[in-house]
Design a protein around this motif. Structure first.
Motif, mmCIF file in Angstrom:
data_model
loop_
_atom_site.group_PDB
_atom_site.id
_atom_site.type_symbol
_atom_site.label_atom_id
_atom_site.label_comp_id
_atom_site.label_asym_id
_atom_site.label_seq_id
_atom_site.Cartn_x
_atom_site.Cartn_y
_atom_site.Cartn_z
ATOM 1 N N LYS A 40 0.833 -1.202 0.000
ATOM 2 C CA LYS A 40 0.000 0.000 0.000
ATOM 3 C C LYS A 40 0.870 1.256 0.000
ATOM 4 O O LYS A 40 0.580 2.224 -0.707
ATOM 5 C CB LYS A 40 -0.939 0.003 1.212
ATOM 6 C CG LYS A 40 -1.934 1.125 1.183
ATOM 7 C CD LYS A 40 -2.868 1.013 -0.003
ATOM 8 C CE LYS A 40 -3.911 2.095 0.005
ATOM 9 N NZ LYS A 40 -4.810 2.007 -1.145
ATOM 10 N N GLU A 85 2.146 1.720 -3.458
ATOM 11 C CA GLU A 85 1.066 2.210 -4.319
ATOM 12 C C GLU A 85 0.843 3.706 -4.119
ATOM 13 O O GLU A 85 0.747 4.465 -5.091
ATOM 14 C CB GLU A 85 -0.230 1.455 -4.003
ATOM 15 C CG GLU A 85 -1.434 1.945 -4.767
ATOM 16 C CD GLU A 85 -2.725 1.299 -4.284
ATOM 17 O OE1 GLU A 85 -3.769 1.938 -4.450
ATOM 18 O OE2 GLU A 85 -2.684 0.181 -3.743
ATOM 19 N N GLN A 91 1.599 7.047 -6.737
ATOM 20 C CA GLN A 91 0.553 7.977 -7.149
ATOM 21 C C GLN A 91 0.952 9.435 -6.966
ATOM 22 O O GLN A 91 0.303 10.317 -7.502
ATOM 23 C CB GLN A 91 -0.720 7.703 -6.336
ATOM 24 C CG GLN A 91 -1.367 6.390 -6.661
ATOM 25 C CD GLN A 91 -2.544 6.076 -5.745
ATOM 26 O OE1 GLN A 91 -2.877 6.850 -4.840
ATOM 27 N NE2 GLN A 91 -3.177 4.938 -5.971
#
Length: 64
Positions: free
Chosen positions: A54, A57, A61
């Motif tokens: 996570k 990720e 972004q």
């Protein structure tokens, strides 16, 4: 890493913790150090499996 395959070192560690759990289930004497090791494994395993992916990720972004 292939999907669904743990690194060998994590698998080895899991096996050691399985033995601690088995000893506890059969009243073979689990001490405080064994419990600390089991907790450290759980924390590390969940970080590897859930938290790190996570974090990666979210970092991907972010604008460069």
């Amino acid at each position: 890493m292939k999907q669904g395959v743990l690194p060998a070192s994590l698998g080895d560690w899991a096996n050691e913790i399985r033995i601690v759990g088995n000893d506890g289930a059969h009243d073979d004497g689990v001490n405080r150090e064994d419990l600390k090791a089991a907790r450290m494994f759980c924390d590390s395993f969940l970080r590897y499996l859930i938290t790190l992916p996570k974090e990666i990720e979210l970092r991907r972004q972010q604008p460069a």
